[in-house]
Enzyme design. Structure first.
Site, PDB file in Angstrom:
ATOM      1  N   SER A 145       0.836  -1.194   0.000  1.00 58.58           N
ATOM      2  CA  SER A 145       0.000   0.000   0.000  1.00 58.58           C
ATOM      3  C   SER A 145       0.883   1.260   0.000  1.00 58.58           C
ATOM      4  O   SER A 145       1.674   1.456  -0.910  1.00 58.58           O
ATOM      5  CB  SER A 145      -0.955  -0.037   1.199  1.00 58.58           C
ATOM      6  OG  SER A 145      -1.881   1.008   1.163  1.00 58.58           O
ATOM      7  N   ASP A 354       4.202  23.998  -1.122  1.00 60.57           N
ATOM      8  CA  ASP A 354       5.588  23.815  -1.558  1.00 60.57           C
ATOM      9  C   ASP A 354       6.140  22.444  -1.174  1.00 60.57           C
ATOM     10  O   ASP A 354       7.322  22.285  -0.884  1.00 60.57           O
ATOM     11  CB  ASP A 354       6.481  24.925  -0.979  1.00 60.57           C
ATOM     12  CG  ASP A 354       6.478  24.972   0.543  1.00 60.57           C
ATOM     13  OD1 ASP A 354       5.641  24.282   1.162  1.00 60.57           O
ATOM     14  OD2 ASP A 354       7.318  25.692   1.119  1.00 60.57           O
ATOM     15  N   HIS A 407      -7.415  -5.136  -1.147  1.00 64.33           N
ATOM     16  CA  HIS A 407      -6.211  -4.361  -0.870  1.00 64.33           C
ATOM     17  C   HIS A 407      -5.277  -5.058   0.125  1.00 64.33           C
ATOM     18  O   HIS A 407      -4.072  -4.831   0.114  1.00 64.33           O
ATOM     19  CB  HIS A 407      -6.617  -2.983  -0.342  1.00 64.33           C
ATOM     20  CG  HIS A 407      -5.490  -2.019  -0.186  1.00 64.33           C
ATOM     21  ND1 HIS A 407      -4.844  -1.434  -1.250  1.00 64.33           N
ATOM     22  CD2 HIS A 407      -4.876  -1.538   0.929  1.00 64.33           C
ATOM     23  CE1 HIS A 407      -3.901  -0.629  -0.822  1.00 64.33           C
ATOM     24  NE2 HIS A 407      -3.888  -0.676   0.496  1.00 64.33           N
TER      25      HIS A 407
END
Length: 440
Positions: A145, A354, A407
């Protein structure tokens, strides 16, 4: 600087704890120091073995490496070929853990600055420093994951340090905005809801009853926190794992009890709901979740904004009920008891634009490390099409695309999955060697 603590042996496996000293900011060696914990795991019979290392990157972000009990699952397969290093990523487990307790003495500004150093780029820099301190020339990596996100970052930053890369359910986009990810995630979450309510039609009425009750009444979790319909919806995160539909239905079936002629939520149910709230104990999971998709952009609460384009997920009494999935919303920092102290810092990080790049497409385009990936066709958390888009840009990468697993495939059937990935990696390596020999 590194030191190993006392080793111990259990069921033929030797466990050796290691502690490493690293800077908070790898660009500033005078910065605050962190302690990184990693557990070396090997067969007792391999004491003098020259087996290569395999480093495990856990999913999350914000969760520690597994504490294995025996050699079942992927670890059993890994130990046949490797000695394994189970890395507690910075801020998790025994690695300078982050929690509402450890952040309590900081101002909101200090919290935001500190937390900004806990993404995959610095996790990878920690691992690279550990490799050097252990005197390892090259090692293999296994990422589950979010750990797969770390793997692609590692391939971008230090490919010369890697023998192999194995990824399970975790190939990210290297370019897409978080909004693209959440558009796909909401679509997959809707599909999982439809499948659940198709299998258990009576569950829709039970969910509406619980959610409407929470809208109209005050129910408190055992920690004193008010339990809300929005929190209840977040149980849908379990739909991304295998074999969760039936346990979910059982929970719904046993939600209410009658007290003095009035229906209230049972303590057992409320206690289970609190236990499901991993954001309480692992705040990195909430506070940095959206930043894992950010490169020179701000998330600005991406999942919350995308949710407004999918109004069916905004529950009101009388509407059909839908669970949400692996999404983070700003209201969580108003409601979750252990996230409340981090609300201002979370807002600062959501507005931060940023964020440094996590991937380097130019480096990835020249990749020579065998990369083997299990990509799950019905993955609710990591969209298959996005994973395939990324892998097309990475030479010597192979994907095993399957709908056999959800998953959590590496936890459900890890031995088989890792065996398949190792076989794929060996074939890629053989093809690479043949190409090099033919070009001589």
């Amino acid at each position: 600087m590194t030191h190993a603590a006392q080793s111990f042996v259990d069921k033929g496996i030797k466990y050796t704890p290691h502690y490493f000293d690293v800077p908070l900011n790898h660009q500033d060696q005078n910065a605050t120091r962190l302690t990184i914990f990693a557990r070396e795991v090997s067969l007792v019979s391999d004491t003098d073995s020259k087996k290569p290392w395999l480093v495990y990157f856990q999913g999350g972000p914000g969760f520690p490496s597994p504490r294995p009990n025996g050699t079942s699952g992927w670890l059993n397969r890994a130990l046949q070929d490797y000695r394994v290093l189970l890395l507690d990523q910075r801020g998790t487990g025994n690695s300078s853990v982050i929690s509402h307790q450890t952040l309590a003495s900081m101002t909101s500004e200090q919290q935001a600055e500190y937390l900004s150093h806990f993404r995959s780029d610095n996790i990878v820099r920690d691992a690279e420093l550990i490799r050097q301190q252990l005197g390892v020339e090259k090692w293999a990596i296994l990422g589950q994951s979010f750990g797969g996100f770390c793997s692609i970052t590692y391939l971008s930053m230090f490919p010369q340090s890697l023998l192999r890369s194995y990824i399970t359910g975790g190939v990210p986009s290297t370019t897409r905005h978080a909004d693209d990810v959440y558009q796909a995630t909401f679509a997959r979450t809707l599909e999982k809801n439809q499948a659940f309510f198709a299998q258990f039609p009576q569950a829709q009425a039970l969910c509406q009853k619980i959610a409407t009750h929470l809208v109209n009444n005050v129910e408190q979790l055992p920690n004193g926190q008010r339990f809300t319909a929005e929190q209840f919806q977040q149980l849908g995160i379990n739909f991304g794992m295998s074999d969760t539909f039936l346990p979910m239905y059982y929970s719904l079936e046993n939600a209410f009890v009658e007290v003095d002629g009035k229906e209230v939520l049972r303590y057992e149910f409320l206690n289970e709901m609190l236990a499901q709230q991993s954001f309480q104990t692992n705040p990195i999971y909430a506070i940095l979740h959206e930043s894992i998709y950010c490169q020179n952009t701000a998330s600005n609460w991406s999942a919350h904004r995308v949710r407004q384009q999918h109004d069916q997920f905004n529950y009101e009494p009388g509407k059909p009920f839908l669970f949400t999935g692996e999404m983070v919303f700003p209201w969580m920092f108003e409601q979750y008891e252990c996230l409340k102290p981090l609300q201002t810092a979370a807002q600062m990080l959501a507005e931060k634009s940023d964020w440094t790049p996590l991937y380097n497409d130019e480096v990835l385009a020249t990749n020579t490390v065998p990369v083997s990936c299990a990509v799950y066709a019905d993955d609710m958390f990591v969209e298959m099409d996005i994973s395939r888009e990324t892998l097309k840009k990475i030479p010597n990468s192979k994907a095993w695309i399957t709908n056999e697993y959800e998953h959590n495939g590496v936890r459900a059937d890890g031995e088989r999955i890792l065996d398949k990935l190792i076989e794929m990696g060996d074939q890629t390596a053989a093809n690479l060697m043949a190409q090099q020999q033919s070009s001589r």
